[in-house]
Scaffold this motif. Structure first.
Motif, mmCIF file in Angstrom:
data_model
loop_
_atom_site.group_PDB
_atom_site.id
_atom_site.type_symbol
_atom_site.label_atom_id
_atom_site.label_comp_id
_atom_site.label_asym_id
_atom_site.label_seq_id
_atom_site.Cartn_x
_atom_site.Cartn_y
_atom_site.Cartn_z
ATOM 1 N N ASP A 161 0.930 -1.345 0.619
ATOM 2 C CA ASP A 161 -0.062 0.262 -0.152
ATOM 3 C C ASP A 161 0.960 1.604 -0.410
ATOM 4 O O ASP A 161 1.647 1.537 0.878
ATOM 5 N N PHE A 163 0.413 4.249 1.116
ATOM 6 C CA PHE A 163 0.127 4.973 2.462
ATOM 7 C C PHE A 163 0.203 4.666 3.462
ATOM 8 O O PHE A 163 0.565 5.444 4.019
ATOM 9 N N TYR A 230 -5.712 -1.080 0.358
ATOM 10 C CA TYR A 230 -6.500 0.691 0.954
ATOM 11 C C TYR A 230 -6.181 1.787 -0.458
ATOM 12 O O TYR A 230 -7.351 2.526 -0.531
ATOM 13 N N ASP A 231 -4.891 1.911 -0.055
ATOM 14 C CA ASP A 231 -4.986 2.368 -0.974
ATOM 15 C C ASP A 231 -5.705 2.794 -3.143
ATOM 16 O O ASP A 231 -6.214 3.932 -3.757
ATOM 17 N N SER A 233 -9.126 1.991 -2.908
ATOM 18 C CA SER A 233 -10.374 1.287 -2.366
ATOM 19 C C SER A 233 -11.368 2.261 -3.169
ATOM 20 O O SER A 233 -10.604 3.880 -4.015
ATOM 21 N N MET A 236 -11.070 5.719 -1.423
ATOM 22 C CA MET A 236 -9.762 7.027 -1.514
ATOM 23 C C MET A 236 -8.528 7.001 -2.465
ATOM 24 O O MET A 236 -9.021 8.555 -3.772
ATOM 25 N N MET A 239 -10.803 10.604 -3.385
ATOM 26 C CA MET A 239 -10.574 11.584 -3.606
ATOM 27 C C MET A 239 -9.114 11.908 -4.409
ATOM 28 O O MET A 239 -8.506 12.888 -4.340
ATOM 29 N N LEU A 240 -8.128 10.947 -4.752
ATOM 30 C CA LEU A 240 -6.987 11.202 -5.414
ATOM 31 C C LEU A 240 -7.784 12.037 -7.280
ATOM 32 O O LEU A 240 -6.557 12.162 -7.552
ATOM 33 N N MET A 289 -11.119 15.181 1.890
ATOM 34 C CA MET A 289 -9.540 14.964 2.928
ATOM 35 C C MET A 289 -9.869 14.291 4.833
ATOM 36 O O MET A 289 -9.503 13.479 5.220
ATOM 37 N N ILE A 294 -10.481 7.961 5.297
ATOM 38 C CA ILE A 294 -9.659 9.630 3.931
ATOM 39 C C ILE A 294 -8.443 9.468 5.387
ATOM 40 O O ILE A 294 -7.122 9.055 5.581
ATOM 41 N N ASN A 297 -5.224 8.212 7.093
ATOM 42 C CA ASN A 297 -4.288 7.339 6.116
ATOM 43 C C ASN A 297 -3.600 8.972 4.892
ATOM 44 O O ASN A 297 -2.844 8.289 4.557
ATOM 45 N N VAL A 298 -4.789 9.374 4.478
ATOM 46 C CA VAL A 298 -4.333 10.551 3.543
ATOM 47 C C VAL A 298 -3.047 11.629 4.259
ATOM 48 O O VAL A 298 -3.410 11.772 5.589
#
Length: 636
Positions: A161, A163, A230-231, A233, A236, A239-240, A289, A294, A297-298
């Motif tokens: 992952d 993150f 998770y990165d 999911s 996430m 958000m990215l 975020m 989120i 892990n961000v």
């Protein structure tokens, strides 16, 4: 990053072992020692996670090498993976499933392993993207050749992952395909941040790169589901995607401002709304975020940067409106109606008791209100900047924020006539608007055409992991009155469709529906009907040996379960795909009465069931998008 990942997994294993020992032991002294060890493990994990967050916050390494004063942009780091050895499993599979000597394919296996190894460290340019796209395009071909839904290959793919550093391990290729797509998006983002944003060409490339990064992430989100990492999911990835779109919109604003902003009433209002659009998008990114899960892990650097840019571009928007009102008094030659209309479209709402025309004619009070709000937003941006440890290292960002604040302060001090500044009203919000909205863009590089490494195994439509055949059988065929006793049809490989049960070939064991894979010493898996016919037409009375295989009826059971190891804790995910390829079905054997002889068919009739006589290309070309739409779901 690779070193941190290894240390994280070591500490997670120690922690898992300590937790198991704590559950199993009844000795109080042992429990005290285990609890102490657990505290050490958790402390080490916190330190390592902090180092990984710092690595994700090191944006300066991704910025343009040119000496420019641009606001830094955020790039995604590449996911790390372990080496994979395909050699032994593929050789065994070729021997057991395809009935060929796997040692004959050592070169092809080595080429595949070299390609995957190169993808672990791609260059940060178009060549690196092409490398990842090439491997990504090969994966559906490899999956169809070697990964049967009813049998495990014993090959484990491990990805970390980006993150959290937590490893995820699976035996199927879905994780591999999704991770390569993630790295393609990450590479696009890195190319975007490296562009020289002081040139129009550099800004155009940055906009394109961020839009392609967003499009690739969106494709990953829509195509692969239930990702154990998770990165990748849905939350996430959403958000990215928003962050990439925000950075593209920021570059669009910079592109508009690069030639210089004319000190014109309408131009200033337009730029104010463009800046408000950038602020609005970053505000949405920041709000996303800080939502659970989120925010856990961000990197704090990312959310802080989004908050800084929200305030900075909001301040810029109010500065432009203030300049438009302060620097451009309504003159006799001005179109009052047009200016009133433009100004009314800028405001979210106009204070009660006022109108756009009042604001134009009493521009000083409004302009002062806007410049005050600009100063407050600049000061807030600097305050948020000072609270983040990683942001404090970005001197270029601090210089830009301070210079922007100073510009607004100077604008405020241009007219300090307090008699005209008695109405301390709040400046209205500015409606965001842009002439060029950033959009997601699916990269063309994901559609690279490649030649199957293992094309010598035969056409993929027949010789795939889904099909089952008998072992190759050698049949001796000899003509009787120039008649071999059977006819052929089909694209490569050709198939026996009509067989005289009294002919010599039938006595040797030839069956209707058999595929001819060799004539004499000539392999003919890729030969069409015409080529095989030419090999058999001149057979003398002594005859010739051919090799054939028969399709086996296989009622495949439901796919088995695949263990997915996430942070040393095994979880089980179903290997059932969202959709199956309905085009690759077992051909049915049709019993028909005796037709014209083989030679008479070739010379006279050419039955309707016969396909084209031309040879197909030896390259098995495949579109990764089409393959992924068929085999897209990650295990549950």
């Amino acid at each position: 990053r690779a070193s941190l990942n290894q240390q994280i997994i070591k500490q997670m294993r120690l922690r898992a072992g300590a937790e198991n020992l704590l559950k199993a032991s009844s000795n109080n002294k042992v429990k005290e020692m285990v609890l102490l060890e657990l505290s050490y493990c958790n402390s080490n994990l916190q330190l390592l996670m902090g180092q990984l967050e710092g690595l994700n916050s090191s944006v300066e390494v991704y910025q343009s090498s040119q000496e420019t004063a641009n606001i830094p942009l955020i790039a995604l780091g590449l996911k790390e993976t372990k080496e994979v050895d395909f050699s032994a499993p593929f050789k065994d599979y070729i021997l057991e499933h395809y009935n060929e000597d796997g040692r004959n394919y050592e070169e092809e296996i080595a080429d595949l392993m070299d390609l995957r190894q190169a993808c672990r460290t791609p260059s940060r340019n178009e060549e690196g993207l092409e490398l990842l796209a090439k491997y990504f395009s090969h994966l559906p071909l490899i999956e169809n050749r070697f990964f049967s839904p009813s049998r495990q290959t014993g090959i484990f793919f491990t990805w970390y992952d980006s993150f959290t550093g937590v490893p995820v391990c699976q035996q199927n290729l879905s994780l591999e395909k999704a991770s390569v797509l993630f790295n393609m998006a990450a590479l696009y983002s890195q190319i975007g941040t490296r562009c020289d944003r002081q040139t129009m060409g550099g800004l155009e490339e940055a906009i394109s790169s961020f839009q392609k990064a967003a499009g690739t992430l969106h494709y990953l989100k829509e195509t692969f589901t239930h990702t154990p990492s998770y990165d990748m999911s849905p939350a996430m990835l959403t958000m990215l995607i928003r962050m990439m779109i925000a950075q593209a919109q920021e570059c669009i604003f910079e592109r508009t401002a690069l030639p210089g902003i004319r000190n014109d009433f309408f131009t200033l209002l337009k730029m104010a709304q463009e800046a408000a659009k950038v602020s609005e998008i970053y505000d949405h990114v920041h709000q996303y975020m800080i939502q659970t899960p989120i925010k856990d892990n961000v990197p704090l650097f990312w959310s802080t940067m989004a908050q800084v840019k929200t305030n900075h571009y909001r301040a810029v928007a109010h500065y432009f409106v203030s300049s438009a009102l302060l620097d451009h008094q309504l003159g006799a030659r001005d179109d009052e109606d047009q200016q009133e209309k433009s100004l009314s479209q800028v405001y979210d709402h106009i204070p009660e008791g006022r109108s756009a025309l009042d604001i134009l004619r009493k521009e000083r009070n409004e302009s002062k209100a806007h410049i005050r709000r600009a100063i407050l937003c600049h000061e807030e941006a600097l305050r948020v900047y000072s609270l983040c440890l990683h942001l404090n290292k970005l001197e270029a960002l601090q210089d830009i924020l301070r210079a922007s604040l100073q510009r607004s302060v100077e604008k405020s001090s241009e007219d300090n006539n307090e008699d005209e500044f008695t109405d301390y009203m709040e400046a209205p919000d500015i409606i965001s608007k842009t002439e060029h909205k950033a959009e997601m863009d699916i990269a063309v590089t994901t559609k690279v055409k490649v030649i199957d490494f293992f094309q010598r195994l035969g056409p993929l439509s027949v010789f795939s992991a889904k099909q089952q055949w008998t072992e190759p059988r050698t049949i001796h065929v000899s003509p009787e009155d120039r008649d071999l006793g059977f006819t052929l049809k089909g694209e490569p490989p050709v198939q026996v469709v009509s067989l005289d049960p009294l002919c010599a070939a039938a006595a040797e064991g030839l069956k209707e529906g058999d595929y001819i894979i060799a004539v004499g010493d000539t392999a003919c898996k890729w030969m069409g009907v015409g080529d095989v016919m030419r090999l058999l037409k001149d057979v003398d009375e002594q005859g010739i040996d051919i090799q054939v295989v028969s399709m086996m009826d296989s009622n495949s059971a439901m796919p088995t379960k695949s263990a997915t190891f996430c942070g040393n804790l095994p979880k089980t995910y179903s290997m059932i795909c969202l959709a199956h390829d309905e085009t690759e079905k077992h051909p049915k054997t049709n019993k028909v009465s005796k037709k014209s002889s083989f030679l008479s068919w070739g010379i006279k009739n050419k039955l309707k069931s016969v396909s084209t006589l031309s040879l197909p290309t030896f390259g098995v070309l495949s579109s990764p998008l089409q393959c992924l739409l068929t085999h897209s779901a990650l295990p549950h």
